[in-house]
Scaffold this motif. Structure first.
Motif: not given
Length: 96
Positions: A59, A50-57
């Motif tokens: 990436y 659910q931590y898509t911001t961390f995943e985007t960072f």
């Protein structure tokens, strides 16, 4: 790629939690240990995804959008994972 990294990290976390519970005598049978490990990993993987911001960072770091500091950040995550795995093998716990 990031999903695989999250599953590996949550697997390490799950092994640590089940190891601590087992050393304290909470999990006596093999079924209890396997059920607790699978439940812990699925719960933590769902929570971390659910931590898509961390995943985007991460990436953006991997694609080079952040520059050299992004590569250093990813390298530090890899080294942290190596230290946790070493601690888990030697001391049966991830964080001392």
């Amino acid at each position: 790629m990031i999903e695989m990294l999250l599953l590996i990290l949550t697997g390490i976390l799950s092994v640590n939690i089940v190891g601590i519970a087992s050393s304290n005598g909470y999990l006596e049978g093999a079924f209890s240990r396997s059920f607790a490990g699978i439940g812990t990993q699925l719960t933590s993987a769902t929570y971390l995804t659910q931590y898509t911001t961390f995943e985007t960072f991460i990436y953006a770091c991997a694609q080079g959008y952040v520059g050299l500091s992004g590569y250093i950040f990813i390298a530090s995550l890899v080294f942290l994972g190596i230290v946790w795995i070493t601690n888990l093998i030697e001391y049966r716990q991830v964080i001392m």
